[in-house]
Enzyme design. Sequence first.
Site, PDB file in Angstrom:
ATOM      1  N   THR A   1      85.401 -43.791-126.783  1.00 51.39           N
ATOM      2  CA  THR A   1      85.398 -44.772-126.995  1.00 51.39           C
ATOM      3  C   THR A   1      84.484 -45.326-128.274  1.00 51.39           C
ATOM      4  OG1 THR A   1      87.311 -45.342-125.595  1.00 51.39           O
ATOM      5  CG2 THR A   1      86.398 -46.808-127.292  1.00 51.39           C
TER       6      THR A   1
ATOM      7  N   ASP B   1      91.042 -39.005-143.843  1.00 55.21           N
ATOM      8  CA  ASP B   1      91.901 -40.652-144.152  1.00 55.21           C
ATOM      9  C   ASP B   1      92.939 -41.184-145.052  1.00 55.21           C
ATOM     10  OD1 ASP B   1      90.720 -42.368-141.870  1.00 55.21           O
ATOM     11  OD2 ASP B   1      88.844 -42.218-142.970  1.00 55.21           O
TER      12      ASP B   1
ATOM     13  N   TRP C   1      95.971 -49.826-134.512  1.00 55.18           N
ATOM     14  CA  TRP C   1      96.554 -48.214-134.593  1.00 55.18           C
ATOM     15  C   TRP C   1      97.476 -47.953-133.856  1.00 55.18           C
ATOM     16  CZ3 TRP C   1      94.643 -49.461-139.139  1.00 55.18           C
ATOM     17  CH2 TRP C   1      93.259 -49.856-139.556  1.00 55.18           C
TER      18      TRP C   1
ATOM     19  N   ASP D   1      92.907 -43.532-134.871  1.00 55.16           N
ATOM     20  CA  ASP D   1      93.966 -44.101-136.338  1.00 55.16           C
ATOM     21  C   ASP D   1      93.829 -43.589-137.211  1.00 55.16           C
ATOM     22  OD1 ASP D   1      90.771 -44.758-134.660  1.00 55.16           O
ATOM     23  OD2 ASP D   1      89.831 -45.852-137.020  1.00 55.16           O
TER      24      ASP D   1
ATOM     25  N   ARG E   1      90.911 -52.805-132.255  1.00 54.36           N
ATOM     26  CA  ARG E   1      91.305 -52.208-133.486  1.00 54.36           C
ATOM     27  C   ARG E   1      92.127 -50.980-133.393  1.00 54.36           C
ATOM     28  NH1 ARG E   1      87.212 -52.636-136.930  1.00 54.36           N
ATOM     29  NH2 ARG E   1      86.671 -50.382-137.334  1.00 54.36           N
TER      30      ARG E   1
END
Length: 404
Positions: free
Chosen positions: A243, A123, A259, A183, A255
């Site tokens: 998921t 991240d 992404w 993400d 979301r």
Amino acid sequence: MKNRTTTRKVWGLGVALMIMGTVNAQQTGKLTLTKTFIDKNLREAIAQYHTLIKRVPGDVLPRTYIKANDSLVTAKSNTWIAGFYPGTLLYLYEYSKADGLLAEAEKRLRLLEKEKDNKGTHDLGFMLYCSFGNALRLTGNTHYRDVLLTGAESLASRFNATVGCIRSWDHNGDKWKFPVIIDNMMNLEFLNWASRVSGNPKYAEISTIHANTTLKHHFRADNSSYHVIDYDPETGVVRNKHTHQGADHESAWARGQAWGLYGYTMMYRDTQNENYLDQARKIAAFILDNPSLPEDGIPYWDYSVSGADVPRDASAAAITASALLELSELTTGTESLRYLRNAERILTSLSSPAYKASIGSNGGFILEHSTGHFPANSEIDVPLSYADYYYVEALMRYQHLLNQ
């Protein structure tokens, strides 16, 4: 990409290159939100963040707010959300040139800087690029460049050439061997930037390989995305398609779809690879044509669920709005207009009292009604720092359209 004269302007998620050539919407006079609307919402965002600034302890970052007991939930610098608060402050500083906003942002950058050496997370794009990237863009401080390049090397260390991806999570080893989440597309912009600035093609090569592998395995026939693809790190074979934060493994977590839309739109902007534009279009169609998408454009937390009692996710809407604004600039004609119109619809909804908190309330956060991790009963119908970040980014992107 259609042939046209373009100029490159530093913009986007942190420091990015947004193609700001012929503004299709202005060519046809179709921008419907006014400067007054954008100014009002940015000024009110600044007022809210002055409330938030007073509440945040010096050694942490704000994450969310619990209305029931008027408590601020914070996070340490090694948390994935750590870059959004300083990043939002920097966008608001860019708009207002208020020194107090810059000073608060730089205070949090000093707290966050050590994460440049953190090789235990994928991240770092969220953590460093949204924060130090915007800081570098706005101040030109070369120290921030050095922090970013060190961070990009840390992120690149998580790449597995056999899998063709950057590893996302290190937890739940009993379930996954090499998990990659949708993400992670958002962190590739950081690597693209690092190659442009350093001259080392390695980072952009990793970014492209990761995007291509994700394109191959993450998407279903209807162009919705799984959240987690688990690979065998020794062979690169897909082990599981899950998921994790959605209603079930075959559902479309809201979301996650946002992404993907943002990530492939950005990858097309950075590479001009038509496959990425094609995928962004497909994801946009899945979102905008989805029968469960409410009229106001703010999705339920998962596209497989709906109903009056089902929580919305304002964070997914804000990310989608920002992505659609950029996608409208990378396309033409009625297609561009469709993306623009839907971005305007979302921004109008998010800026209404139904989603935007009154000044001084909501713990200082701008938006209400986001959903973090519904299956874990975590952060449901609350403000979230990343919802604010992408909302403000979308407002700033729209302001740039108005100024062209």
